[in-house]
Structure formats: C-alpha cells, structure tokens
Motif scaffolding. Structure first.
Motif, short mmCIF file in Angstrom:
data_model
loop_
_atom_site.label_atom_id
_atom_site.label_comp_id
_atom_site.label_asym_id
_atom_site.label_seq_id
_atom_site.Cartn_x
_atom_site.Cartn_y
_atom_site.Cartn_z
N SER A 117 0.86 -1.17 -0.02
CA SER A 117 -0.11 0.28 0.17
C SER A 117 1.31 0.97 -0.14
CB SER A 117 -1.11 0.41 1.65
OG SER A 117 -1.55 -1.53 1.81
N THR A 118 1.96 1.17 0.43
CA THR A 118 3.20 1.97 0.75
C THR A 118 3.38 2.45 -0.97
OG1 THR A 118 4.92 0.78 1.04
CG2 THR A 118 4.11 1.74 3.12
N ILE A 119 3.22 1.76 -1.73
CA ILE A 119 3.41 2.43 -3.30
C ILE A 119 2.30 2.44 -4.37
CG2 ILE A 119 3.81 0.87 -6.04
CD1 ILE A 119 5.81 -0.73 -4.05
N LEU A 120 1.06 2.09 -3.62
CA LEU A 120 0.09 1.03 -3.98
C LEU A 120 -0.93 3.79 -3.84
CD1 LEU A 120 -0.77 -2.00 -4.58
CD2 LEU A 120 -0.57 -0.43 -6.35
N ARG A 121 -0.51 4.00 -2.93
CA ARG A 121 -1.02 4.67 -2.49
C ARG A 121 -3.11 5.14 -1.97
NH1 ARG A 121 3.27 10.17 -3.33
NH2 ARG A 121 5.20 8.16 -3.23
N ASP A 122 -3.46 6.01 -2.80
CA ASP A 122 -4.11 5.72 -3.28
C ASP A 122 -5.37 4.99 -4.10
OD1 ASP A 122 -3.94 7.30 -5.10
OD2 ASP A 122 -4.77 8.47 -4.95
N VAL A 123 -4.59 3.66 -4.70
CA VAL A 123 -5.74 3.10 -5.12
C VAL A 123 -5.93 1.25 -4.84
CG1 VAL A 123 -4.99 1.51 -7.21
CG2 VAL A 123 -3.73 3.26 -7.46
N ASN A 124 -6.98 1.76 -4.92
CA ASN A 124 -8.25 0.02 -4.31
C ASN A 124 -7.05 -0.85 -5.23
OD1 ASN A 124 -8.61 0.85 -1.70
ND2 ASN A 124 -10.35 2.10 -3.06
#
Ligand code: HPA
Length: 237
Positions: A117-124
């Motif tokens: 999630s640290t890479i994908l940030r706001d992407v679900n």
C-alpha cells in the motif's frame, strides 16, 4: 544470499511453495520431495529444495502476516528469480457453506492494507491469483476426491489474528468473502508487480461463525492435501 535467505543463487527452484510455518516446510520437503536439501536456516525460517516427479521445487516458510510474507516473496523473486509462488496454509471460514477441512482457492485477496500500500497509495488495487494456476489447482483438487468441498472465491488477508473489529468481519461476510488468513494479498501483489505467478491454497482450520476448529489429528493430512494440490497445479499441463 539475501538478508533473510542464506541460500546460494541456484539453490532456489523456479517453483516455490510457501507455508507460514517453517516446520511445515520441513515436513513437506521430507514427505513429498526426493533429495531435499535445507537451503535456508536464517532466523529459523527453514527452506528446502528437492525434486517432485523430476521437477525442482523449493518449499520456503513465509512466517505469519503480510510484512513477513513480503520479505520472503520479494527476496525469492528479486534475488533468486522465483517464477511461481504458491502459499499453502490455513484460514478461518467466514460463510455458512464453508466448512472445516474445506479447501479454499483464493481467486482474490482483499485487505485493509498490505505492505505494498505504501507504493499503491490511494489505489484500491485488487490482488488476484494467476488464473492458470487457479484453474489447474481446482482440477487437481477435484480429481483428488477429497473428503471436503473445494471453493474458489475471494478471501480476506487480515493484519490481525486477534481481531477487535467484528464489524469488519461482518462486512467481509456480507460481501461474500469465503475465509480469512494473513498473507495472500501481499503475495499476489508482489508477484504481479514482478510478472510472476501466485496462488493461495488454504484449508479451513477454524470457523468464525461456528467457533469450530480442525482437530489436531487432521492437520497433517489436510496440509499434505494442499501440498499435492499446489505441486500438481505448478507442474501438470
Ligand atoms: N484469522 C486470521 N488468520 C487465520 C485464521 C483466522 O481466524 N485462521 C487461520 N488463519
């Protein structure tokens, strides 16, 4: 050799089975592989490489939880060039028609967050199993005539075993999630990021709705079934 895997570069096979428990890795290697050799002992997270029906296989413990799984999946892929990574483990049933001993093949793995999630940030992002592996695993499991049902569907990869958010489990159940475990979402995400194949094969060891648990005497046999399903999926055409 990496920080967490003390193997030589060619000690790790293209196909890696990943139980959470390192002693399960040892048992599976001794039971299913010929010529198994211990290739990792760092932090007691045992890994073994041997052959199954002439195919090289590594069985490497992942530890519990997504941060631990993330470390091993990243190192297996980036430093040892692993191509196919299959988690074999237990899960908690979350639906009425999912029973203790049933086999869950996780087509997707939802989560609140994963280390990625640290890479994908706001992407679900939707962590997804490799379809060819899933398809083969389903047929392998069906052909084994197990004393249990085989389910294909979404699971929930939780960050907690001792959960204090019953509302969260309730939402997962409402949305058709079959079972809960703690590793698959990050395995699927790391594998996808590097163009590798991943799958989770899980046995229902406890049930969130009924409170039932798999009797200790059944644990080894059900674990062996998962090893067989995973190996057949990885190699049979
Ligand atoms: N929760 C999380 N992980 C699990 C469970 C559970 O109930 N059972 C097996 N792995």
């Amino acid at each position: 050799m990496t920080i967490h895997i003390g193997a030589n570069p060619d000690d790790i096979a293209d196909v890696v089975l990943m139980p959470g428990d390192p002693y399960r890795a040892k048992w599976a290697a001794e039971t299913f592989l010929t010529g198994a050799k211990c290739v990792n002992e760092v932090r007691g997270m045992l890994g073994f490489t041997g052959e199954w029906h002439g195919h090289r296989v590594t069985i490497q413990g992942s530890g519990m939880g997504m941060p631990s799984m993330s470390i091993y999946a990243n190192e297996l892929i980036s430093s040892f060039n692993a191509q196919t990574l299959i988690r074999i483990g237990s899960c908690g049933g979350m639906q009425d028609d999912v029973k203790i001993r049933d086999v869950i093949l996780a087509s997707t793995a939802s989560s609140v967050s994963t280390p990625s999630s640290t890479i994908l940030r706001d992407v679900n992002y939707a962590p997804t199993a490799d379809f060819t592996l899933l398809h083969k695993a389903f047929h392998a499991a069906e052909a084994m005539n197990l004393d249990a049902d085989v389910h294909v569907g979404g699971i929930y990869s939780s960050d907690t075993f001792y959960d204090e958010r019953p509302d969260l489990n309730e939402q997962m159940q409402r949305h058709g999630i079959l079972a809960v475990e703690m590793e698959a979402a990050e395995l699927y995400t790391v594998a996808a990021r590097h163009g590798r194949r991943a799958l989770g094969v899980m046995t229902v060891s406890d049930h969130l709705l009924t409170g039932e648990a798999l009797p200790a005497e059944d644990r080894e046999r059900t674990f062996g079934d998962m090893v067989e399903i995973a190996l057949t999926a990885a190699f049979d055409s």
